[in-house]
Design a protein around this motif. Structure first.
Motif, short mmCIF file in Angstrom:
data_model
loop_
_atom_site.label_atom_id
_atom_site.label_comp_id
_atom_site.label_asym_id
_atom_site.label_seq_id
_atom_site.Cartn_x
_atom_site.Cartn_y
_atom_site.Cartn_z
N LEU A 20 0.44 -1.27 0.20
CA LEU A 20 -0.17 -0.10 0.23
C LEU A 20 0.70 1.34 0.32
O LEU A 20 0.54 2.32 -0.73
CB LEU A 20 -1.22 -0.38 1.07
N ARG A 21 2.16 1.29 0.19
CA ARG A 21 3.10 2.31 0.32
C ARG A 21 3.72 2.83 -0.57
O ARG A 21 3.96 3.72 -0.85
CB ARG A 21 4.26 2.06 1.82
N GLU A 25 6.84 4.48 -0.63
CA GLU A 25 8.08 3.76 0.59
C GLU A 25 8.26 2.79 0.42
O GLU A 25 7.62 1.62 0.37
CB GLU A 25 7.05 4.46 1.86
N HIS A 26 8.44 2.15 1.03
CA HIS A 26 9.80 1.08 0.53
C HIS A 26 10.25 0.21 1.75
O HIS A 26 10.80 0.49 2.28
CB HIS A 26 11.39 0.91 -0.21
N HIS A 27 8.53 -0.35 2.91
CA HIS A 27 8.80 -0.08 4.05
C HIS A 27 8.29 -2.01 4.58
O HIS A 27 7.50 -2.27 3.55
CB HIS A 27 7.46 0.02 4.60
N THR A 43 -6.36 -6.42 4.17
CA THR A 43 -6.00 -4.34 3.68
C THR A 43 -5.48 -4.46 2.67
O THR A 43 -4.72 -3.35 2.04
CB THR A 43 -5.38 -4.36 5.15
N MET A 44 -4.66 -6.06 1.74
CA MET A 44 -3.99 -5.78 0.82
C MET A 44 -2.89 -5.44 1.19
O MET A 44 -2.22 -4.17 -0.22
CB MET A 44 -4.86 -4.98 -0.46
N ARG A 45 -1.82 -5.38 1.87
CA ARG A 45 -1.01 -4.73 1.98
C ARG A 45 0.31 -5.85 0.75
O ARG A 45 1.02 -5.45 0.59
CB ARG A 45 0.06 -5.02 3.79
N VAL A 46 -0.35 -6.76 1.69
CA VAL A 46 0.08 -7.97 0.35
C VAL A 46 -0.71 -9.04 -0.76
O VAL A 46 -1.82 -8.53 -0.06
CB VAL A 46 0.81 -9.28 1.49
#
Ligand SMILES: CSC[C@H]1O[C@H](OP(=O)(O)O)[C@H](O)[C@@H]1O
Length: 394
Positions: A20-21, A25-27, A43-46
């Protein structure tokens, strides 16, 4: 293989790139429990069918590694593992890789020879077997994608309806199916990488892929990162691109991934895929689905029975929090300078759609390419003989 890793893992530690970032941003988030994995997937962060399955499998492995299973006897250990996997299965319903991975992991822990080990030693042996199997799912995925790349690029070069004067092909892809959706290399984007690395790619076009923007935020990022010649278009530009020979004159294929290919070949994939399949057929462009066998569901016979996930309206009315549609969450009176009650537009936000097998020219798996037979339907027994025999019969 791309330096972009969606997943970083060593035994006992799992880190997941927060997509999502991206691309700003690479977090990496550290994931240590099934609850954290569930939220990361939901949440689809992955995201991405294979990556979802890998993160879920490894997250429970990390949980077990750090003593999550307190069961004193083997049957309770198996029940505990079942309960955590069944919980994770609910995180996203359409992609079948997660379900197939869970089925496999449940079979692995049941195959532990409890009688030979005895009740005292069996629970730790069950945990060890689970962790090893989850790690194998992760390891095998990259190998799978490299093979899909080989099979898919070879098939396209042999069946391309048009090539550049140098004998190269141009393709269009939708959503993100690269290193950010898998353990590495990717599926549809893996075929593009394989074409490029062999000098056979003229140009790659990628669609923005509204509303989550996997194409503009993730695929464009991967293509630029590896200096693959590429152009970003909005989803609505695909028809004009195919029709405008000046720009897209060498487009030989649309190559997409899959969340679930069912027994007859109907395929659920990111919403917008079906429209691209219709356009491809109209313009004489091949339509290729890149799908590891982990994305094939033989239990479901046609696309009519695929559950399509619907997601929250804000994903469509907002972009990274910037309001782009009257969603009732922001008082629009200030922007339209009239006193008005909050207005809320209805939103329909299916995350996927289903492309009928009739519009698909080839399904590329790591075991080979499947095309429709004389009957006009797909038959996957050749690429998954054991699963076919177990589910469909001889
Ligand atoms: C190899 S990824 C397969 C599939 O998953 C993506 O969906 P999402 O980003 O919502 O997880 C997209 O449909 C890809 O084609």
């Amino acid at each position: 293989m791309s330096g972009l890793q969606a997943i970083r893992y060593t035994r006992g530690k799992l880190e997941v790139l927060d997509q999502l970032r991206l691309p700003h941003e690479h977090h990496y988030d550290t994931i240590s429990t099934s609850e954290e994995a569930f939220d990361c997937i939901k949440t689809m962060r992955v995201r991405g069918a294979p990556a979802i399955a890998i993160v879920a499998a490894l997250a429970h492995g990390v949980e077990l590694y750090h003593g999550g299973c307190k069961a004193p006897i083997p049957t309770e250990a198996i029940s505990y593992i079942d309960s955590r996997l069944d919980y994770l299965k609910q995180s996203r319903p359409t992609a079948v890789d997660l379900t197939n991975a869970i089925t496999h992991l449940k079979a692995v822990v049941r195959a532990v020879d409890i009688a030979a080990l005895g009740d005292a030693a069996a629970p730790s042996a069950i945990v060890d077997a689970y962790i090893a199997a989850a790690e194998e799912i992760f390891r095998k995925d990259t190998e799978t994608n490299l093979r899909i790349g080989e099979h898919g690029s070879r098939w396209l070069l042999a069946n391309a309806p048009v090539k550049s004067p140098e004998g190269k092909v141009s393709v269009l892809t939708h959503c993100n199916t690269g290193s950010l959706a898998t353990s590495g290399h990717g599926t549809a984007l893996g075929i593009i990488r394989s074409l490029h690395s062999a000098g056979n790619l003229h140009h790659a076009f990628c669609t923005e892929t509204r509303p989550y923007n996997q194409g503009s935020r993730l695929t464009a990022f991967e293509l630029v990162y590896e200096r693959i010649p590429a152009t970003l278009i909005t989803d609505s530009m695909a028809g004009a691109l195919f029709a405008t020979k000046k720009v897209g004159s060498h487009i030989a294929a649309v190559i997409v991934g899959a969340d679930r290919v069912v027994r007859n070949g109907d395929t659920a994939n990111k919403v917008g895929t079906y429209a691209l399949a219709v356009l491809a057929r109209y313009h004489g462009i091949k339509f290729i689905v890149a799908a590891p066998t982990t994305s094939i569901d033989l239990q479901t016979t046609t696309g009519a029975d695929i559950k399509i996930e619907e997601r929250k309206p804000e994903e469509l009315t907002q972009i990274s929090g910037a309001v782009v549609g009257a969603d009732g969450k922001v008082d629009i009176s200030r922007t339209v300078r009239v006193a008005t009650a909050h207005q809320e537009i209805a939103v329909w936000n299916p995350a996927f759609d289903v492309t009928p097998a009739d519009l698909i020219d080839a399904v590329v798996t790591e075991q080979g390419v499947v095309v429709k037979g004389e009957s006009g339907s797909f038959d996957f027994r050749g690429v998954m003989p054991e699963r076919w025999a177990a589910v469909v019969g001889q």
